[in-house]
Design an enzyme around this catalytic site. Sequence first.
Site, mmCIF file in Angstrom:
data_model
loop_
_atom_site.group_PDB
_atom_site.id
_atom_site.type_symbol
_atom_site.label_atom_id
_atom_site.label_comp_id
_atom_site.label_asym_id
_atom_site.label_seq_id
_atom_site.Cartn_x
_atom_site.Cartn_y
_atom_site.Cartn_z
ATOM 1 N N ARG A 213 21.087 67.702 -17.074
ATOM 2 C CA ARG A 213 20.996 66.493 -16.588
ATOM 3 C C ARG A 213 21.175 66.084 -14.917
ATOM 4 O O ARG A 213 22.228 67.026 -14.819
ATOM 5 C CB ARG A 213 21.369 64.938 -16.917
ATOM 6 C CG ARG A 213 20.611 65.648 -18.774
ATOM 7 C CD ARG A 213 21.084 64.009 -19.174
ATOM 8 N NE ARG A 213 20.989 63.582 -21.033
ATOM 9 C CZ ARG A 213 22.027 63.852 -21.926
ATOM 10 N NH1 ARG A 213 22.878 65.226 -21.396
ATOM 11 N NH2 ARG A 213 20.701 63.852 -23.397
ATOM 12 N N ARG A 306 14.564 69.745 -16.901
ATOM 13 C CA ARG A 306 14.740 69.805 -18.156
ATOM 14 C C ARG A 306 14.241 69.997 -19.291
ATOM 15 O O ARG A 306 13.883 70.502 -19.979
ATOM 16 C CB ARG A 306 15.842 68.814 -18.234
ATOM 17 C CG ARG A 306 16.550 68.836 -19.560
ATOM 18 C CD ARG A 306 17.943 67.705 -19.561
ATOM 19 N NE ARG A 306 17.559 66.763 -20.898
ATOM 20 C CZ ARG A 306 18.798 66.659 -21.349
ATOM 21 N NH1 ARG A 306 19.613 68.140 -21.292
ATOM 22 N NH2 ARG A 306 19.287 66.305 -23.159
#
Length: 356
Positions: A213, A306
């Site tokens: 993240r 991601r």
Amino acid sequence: MLGDGGRIVSILVSEQGEELKIVFDYSEERVHIIKKFDWYRWSSKEKSWYIKNNSESIKQIKLLFKNENVIIESNYSCFNKKALNQMSDALKLKGYSHKTVKSYLGHINRFADFIQKSLYDIDINDIKKYTLYLLDEKNSSHSFVNQAISSIKFFCTAVLHQSHFSMELLPRPKKEKKLPNVLSKEEVINIINSLENEKHKTIMYLIYSAGLRVGEVVRLKLDDIDSKRMLIRISQGKGRKDRYTILSELTLKQLRKYYILYKPEQWLFPGGNGKSFLTERSVQKIFEDACNKAKIKRKVTVHTLRHSFATHLLEGGTDLRYIQELLGHTSSKTTEIYTHVTQKNLSNIKSPLDNI
């Protein structure tokens, strides 16, 4: 800006509660705006304008003075400040992250601005009206509305200790099922190769190769990189959880190149002052610029890297349970969303058109 630009327009509710007291530095344009109201009066003694105190007047003030810095103070504002401080303390005592505290307080601030009354006097009808306002007028996403309701629920429980109405009776909008955007491997390479700055390139290497993240990559420290075990330690990620994720060979080479050039000390990616880490917004801007250079036309964010990491692992045959661990998902259901965007199974299906 009106007049001399940027001066504050302060709107105060009078003690009687029947009028709005408006104070600003004089300009003909501002006076002209005040005279657009159906009813107004000037007090030479207080050097203030007065208009009727109702929700429509407040809406009109915000609209007419939209280019000004408008501060609205009411006779209940001091109570709401106290309520917000109590909520902030309660969130911190519960161990919520700084990001969640900021988000929840933002929701309560917007709620208070909408209801125009003391937060200590709210009822279930206020919450229903606000929910409908977010859905119908603001066109807010269901996830945003659900978070707003969760923050109000927390406020009612932790600050008001209210039991005279049940939050369970409050309907929540149905959770939206949205599929994540995924970049192809070629698009990822194009984004990384568009970056000339080695620091920026290293950040993108890490986010994609380890599924990080943006808040995790900026908070990495030098000792979080374990080159012997080829692992990256994520300290206190989302949900206050520690975890390990993989360190790729190519990323390690890039990290070594970056270290020689920049020689970071504590934070792997220090900010401008060198005392703290790089801001999340800085990374988002780096990604946006890279996408423009790589001619990526689709709507993507840093978080898309991601999503792409997880999808590409799944397409490569990695077990979903391992991907769940690498991403730090508590529930396997969260990770299962990537099964809906992978080409692994869909590529084996042939369209009936091709058989005609």
